[in-house]
Scaffold this motif. Sequence first.
Motif, PDB file in Angstrom:
ATOM      1  N   ASP A  36       0.842  -1.181   0.000  1.00 54.93           N
ATOM      2  CA  ASP A  36       0.000   0.000   0.000  1.00 54.93           C
ATOM      3  C   ASP A  36       0.883   1.238   0.000  1.00 54.93           C
ATOM      4  O   ASP A  36       1.919   1.281   0.646  1.00 54.93           O
ATOM      5  CB  ASP A  36      -0.902   0.023   1.244  1.00 54.93           C
ATOM      6  CG  ASP A  36      -1.877  -1.147   1.274  1.00 54.93           C
ATOM      7  OD1 ASP A  36      -2.327  -1.544   0.177  1.00 54.93           O
ATOM      8  OD2 ASP A  36      -2.173  -1.651   2.372  1.00 54.93           O
ATOM      9  N   MET A  37       0.446   2.268  -0.731  1.00 55.10           N
ATOM     10  CA  MET A  37       1.186   3.517  -0.760  1.00 55.10           C
ATOM     11  C   MET A  37       0.859   4.306   0.502  1.00 55.10           C
ATOM     12  O   MET A  37      -0.310   4.551   0.820  1.00 55.10           O
ATOM     13  CB  MET A  37       0.828   4.315  -2.002  1.00 55.10           C
ATOM     14  CG  MET A  37       1.100   3.569  -3.301  1.00 55.10           C
ATOM     15  SD  MET A  37       2.820   3.068  -3.480  1.00 55.10           S
ATOM     16  CE  MET A  37       3.584   4.659  -3.717  1.00 55.10           C
ATOM     17  N   VAL A  38       1.867   4.676   1.244  1.00 55.25           N
ATOM     18  CA  VAL A  38       1.676   5.422   2.488  1.00 55.25           C
ATOM     19  C   VAL A  38       2.552   6.657   2.435  1.00 55.25           C
ATOM     20  O   VAL A  38       3.573   6.685   1.747  1.00 55.25           O
ATOM     21  CB  VAL A  38       2.040   4.557   3.722  1.00 55.25           C
ATOM     22  CG1 VAL A  38       1.119   3.366   3.831  1.00 55.25           C
ATOM     23  CG2 VAL A  38       3.488   4.101   3.656  1.00 55.25           C
ATOM     24  N   PRO A  39       2.165   7.714   3.134  1.00 57.05           N
ATOM     25  CA  PRO A  39       2.986   8.930   3.134  1.00 57.05           C
ATOM     26  C   PRO A  39       4.373   8.650   3.686  1.00 57.05           C
ATOM     27  O   PRO A  39       4.546   7.909   4.655  1.00 57.05           O
ATOM     28  CB  PRO A  39       2.188   9.883   4.042  1.00 57.05           C
ATOM     29  CG  PRO A  39       0.793   9.339   4.047  1.00 57.05           C
ATOM     30  CD  PRO A  39       0.935   7.852   3.909  1.00 57.05           C
ATOM     31  N   SER A  40       5.397   9.214   3.052  1.00 58.54           N
ATOM     32  CA  SER A  40       6.763   9.058   3.541  1.00 58.54           C
ATOM     33  C   SER A  40       7.124  10.237   4.436  1.00 58.54           C
ATOM     34  O   SER A  40       6.541  11.320   4.342  1.00 58.54           O
ATOM     35  CB  SER A  40       7.746   8.961   2.376  1.00 58.54           C
ATOM     36  OG  SER A  40       7.682  10.125   1.578  1.00 58.54           O
ATOM     37  N   SER A  41       8.109  10.019   5.273  1.00 56.01           N
ATOM     38  CA  SER A  41       8.534  11.057   6.213  1.00 56.01           C
ATOM     39  C   SER A  41       9.377  12.104   5.498  1.00 56.01           C
ATOM     40  O   SER A  41      10.137  11.769   4.572  1.00 56.01           O
ATOM     41  CB  SER A  41       9.349  10.435   7.346  1.00 56.01           C
ATOM     42  OG  SER A  41       8.600   9.456   8.033  1.00 56.01           O
ATOM     43  N   PRO A  42       9.288  13.357   5.890  1.00 63.52           N
ATOM     44  CA  PRO A  42      10.188  14.370   5.327  1.00 63.52           C
ATOM     45  C   PRO A  42      11.626  14.101   5.744  1.00 63.52           C
ATOM     46  O   PRO A  42      11.882  13.471   6.773  1.00 63.52           O
ATOM     47  CB  PRO A  42       9.662  15.679   5.927  1.00 63.52           C
ATOM     48  CG  PRO A  42       8.948  15.268   7.174  1.00 63.52           C
ATOM     49  CD  PRO A  42       8.368  13.913   6.902  1.00 63.52           C
ATOM     50  N   VAL A  43      12.562  14.558   4.947  1.00 64.93           N
ATOM     51  CA  VAL A  43      13.975  14.394   5.278  1.00 64.93           C
ATOM     52  C   VAL A  43      14.340  15.400   6.362  1.00 64.93           C
ATOM     53  O   VAL A  43      14.003  16.587   6.269  1.00 64.93           O
ATOM     54  CB  VAL A  43      14.861  14.603   4.035  1.00 64.93           C
ATOM     55  CG1 VAL A  43      16.299  14.195   4.354  1.00 64.93           C
ATOM     56  CG2 VAL A  43      14.344  13.803   2.857  1.00 64.93           C
ATOM     57  N   GLN A  44      15.019  14.919   7.384  1.00 65.35           N
ATOM     58  CA  GLN A  44      15.370  15.774   8.516  1.00 65.35           C
ATOM     59  C   GLN A  44      16.885  15.821   8.704  1.00 65.35           C
ATOM     60  O   GLN A  44      17.591  14.835   8.482  1.00 65.35           O
ATOM     61  CB  GLN A  44      14.706  15.266   9.800  1.00 65.35           C
ATOM     62  CG  GLN A  44      13.186  15.299   9.741  1.00 65.35           C
ATOM     63  CD  GLN A  44      12.546  14.827  11.027  1.00 65.35           C
ATOM     64  OE1 GLN A  44      13.204  14.220  11.878  1.00 65.35           O
ATOM     65  NE2 GLN A  44      11.262  15.100  11.192  1.00 65.35           N
ATOM     66  N   LEU A  45      17.374  16.973   9.144  1.00 67.63           N
ATOM     67  CA  LEU A  45      18.803  17.201   9.365  1.00 67.63           C
ATOM     68  C   LEU A  45      19.037  17.551  10.820  1.00 67.63           C
ATOM     69  O   LEU A  45      18.350  18.405  11.386  1.00 67.63           O
ATOM     70  CB  LEU A  45      19.295  18.339   8.469  1.00 67.63           C
ATOM     71  CG  LEU A  45      20.753  18.779   8.630  1.00 67.63           C
ATOM     72  CD1 LEU A  45      21.701  17.665   8.190  1.00 67.63           C
ATOM     73  CD2 LEU A  45      21.024  20.051   7.834  1.00 67.63           C
ATOM     74  N   GLN A  46      20.002  16.865  11.431  1.00 58.39           N
ATOM     75  CA  GLN A  46      20.394  17.158  12.809  1.00 58.39           C
ATOM     76  C   GLN A  46      21.878  17.515  12.826  1.00 58.39           C
ATOM     77  O   GLN A  46      22.718  16.731  12.394  1.00 58.39           O
ATOM     78  CB  GLN A  46      20.145  15.948  13.709  1.00 58.39           C
ATOM     79  CG  GLN A  46      18.716  15.459  13.752  1.00 58.39           C
ATOM     80  CD  GLN A  46      18.575  14.187  14.564  1.00 58.39           C
ATOM     81  OE1 GLN A  46      19.393  13.887  15.439  1.00 58.39           O
ATOM     82  NE2 GLN A  46      17.539  13.406  14.273  1.00 58.39           N
ATOM     83  N   LEU A  47      22.191  18.704  13.324  1.00 60.38           N
ATOM     84  CA  LEU A  47      23.572  19.153  13.421  1.00 60.38           C
ATOM     85  C   LEU A  47      24.052  19.004  14.859  1.00 60.38           C
ATOM     86  O   LEU A  47      23.469  19.569  15.775  1.00 60.38           O
ATOM     87  CB  LEU A  47      23.688  20.614  12.969  1.00 60.38           C
ATOM     88  CG  LEU A  47      23.245  20.920  11.537  1.00 60.38           C
ATOM     89  CD1 LEU A  47      23.432  22.399  11.231  1.00 60.38           C
ATOM     90  CD2 LEU A  47      24.007  20.071  10.535  1.00 60.38           C
ATOM     91  N   GLN A  48      25.105  18.210  15.032  1.00 54.56           N
ATOM     92  CA  GLN A  48      25.710  18.003  16.346  1.00 54.56           C
ATOM     93  C   GLN A  48      27.112  18.578  16.344  1.00 54.56           C
ATOM     94  O   GLN A  48      27.624  19.005  15.308  1.00 54.56           O
ATOM     95  CB  GLN A  48      25.722  16.504  16.675  1.00 54.56           C
ATOM     96  CG  GLN A  48      24.350  15.862  16.626  1.00 54.56           C
ATOM     97  CD  GLN A  48      24.390  14.352  16.756  1.00 54.56           C
ATOM     98  OE1 GLN A  48      25.458  13.748  16.888  1.00 54.56           O
ATOM     99  NE2 GLN A  48      23.225  13.719  16.715  1.00 54.56           N
ATOM    100  N   ASP A  49      27.743  18.602  17.500  1.00 61.38           N
ATOM    101  CA  ASP A  49      29.077  19.207  17.589  1.00 61.38           C
ATOM    102  C   ASP A  49      30.082  18.542  16.665  1.00 61.38           C
ATOM    103  O   ASP A  49      30.842  19.218  15.960  1.00 61.38           O
ATOM    104  CB  ASP A  49      29.576  19.150  19.038  1.00 61.38           C
ATOM    105  CG  ASP A  49      28.800  20.076  19.962  1.00 61.38           C
ATOM    106  OD1 ASP A  49      28.156  21.011  19.439  1.00 61.38           O
ATOM    107  OD2 ASP A  49      28.816  19.849  21.179  1.00 61.38           O
ATOM    108  N   SER A  50      30.098  17.223  16.653  1.00 62.50           N
ATOM    109  CA  SER A  50      31.100  16.505  15.862  1.00 62.50           C
ATOM    110  C   SER A  50      30.492  15.562  14.842  1.00 62.50           C
ATOM    111  O   SER A  50      31.214  14.804  14.198  1.00 62.50           O
ATOM    112  CB  SER A  50      32.037  15.714  16.791  1.00 62.50           C
ATOM    113  OG  SER A  50      31.293  14.803  17.587  1.00 62.50           O
TER     114      SER A  50
END
Length: 308
Positions: A36-50
């Motif tokens: 079944d076609m289901v909505p996909s999650s948006p692409v997310q970016l997480q910036l950490q120190d290293s």
Amino acid sequence: MGFAFRVAWNYLSLVLAYRMCREKAVRGTTRNNDDDMVPSSPVQLQLQDSHVVVDNGIVRLTFSRPEGMVTGIQYKEIDNLLEDSNTETDRGYWNLVYTWPPEHPNDIFDKVEGTTFNVIMEDEDQIELSFTKTWDPSLNDTGLPLNIDKRFIVLRGSPGFYSYAIFERLEGWPDINMYEGRIVFKLKENMFQFMAISDERQRIMPMYKDRQTGQVLDYKEAVLLTNPENPFLKGEVDDKYQYSSDNKDSRVHGWICSDPSIGFWMITASNEFRTAGPVKQDLTSHTGPYTIFVSTHMTKLFHHRYLG
């Protein structure tokens, strides 16, 4: 005259091994196990120190910052497909081999550790990251005299990611010989033990320690398996050059894990960056388990006479 060129627009795909691309995504949707076609999650970016983390709900990539090493590939419930007992610089990386002629004839290995990190594009459908390394002319005959920009792209609903690099040489910079350019991924050995180069060339592979306990033959890459963990492989010779493939045929290769059923696939969409024509052979995947996106074994990526 200076120049810049792009190397290796490749796609790394992580899909259910025995349902090749059944999980193909379209923008904004993806398939679940019931088709079944289901909505996909948006692409997310997480910036950490290293570190930098990119997550599209299917695959979650972790990069060292600003070096741009791929330190983790999480796919669904699997925390990391890469061998996390290795150091962070020895899991997923670009690797170049070059010399300075004629003063420094010995090979120099460079894992292209970036010094600057930038986000090229960021929205719900696509994130593109840049890890750059620039050469300082005041270094004279040290370091790789190129500006290098490593790029990684993650798309919404896609079970994988893209990678390419831009090499730039400015006018007046020193001549070099560059023999090899590649992207290497070192997978978890306890998961990936079946390798596929083509429909006809696929098999259960020896463990890396089987090479260490085996008998080295005429050259170091060829090892007679004397006491492998899988007794059916005893007496065979493991040699990464056995798994070479013509450029024209090297479009998809990788590894399969049976439990859980997952494949780790290298997909090359174009041969335009390759050297020596369609029937020149080059490396693919081999015992490790290692996978290689780009390689220029048995020829030169470019020679100093083209750079002078």
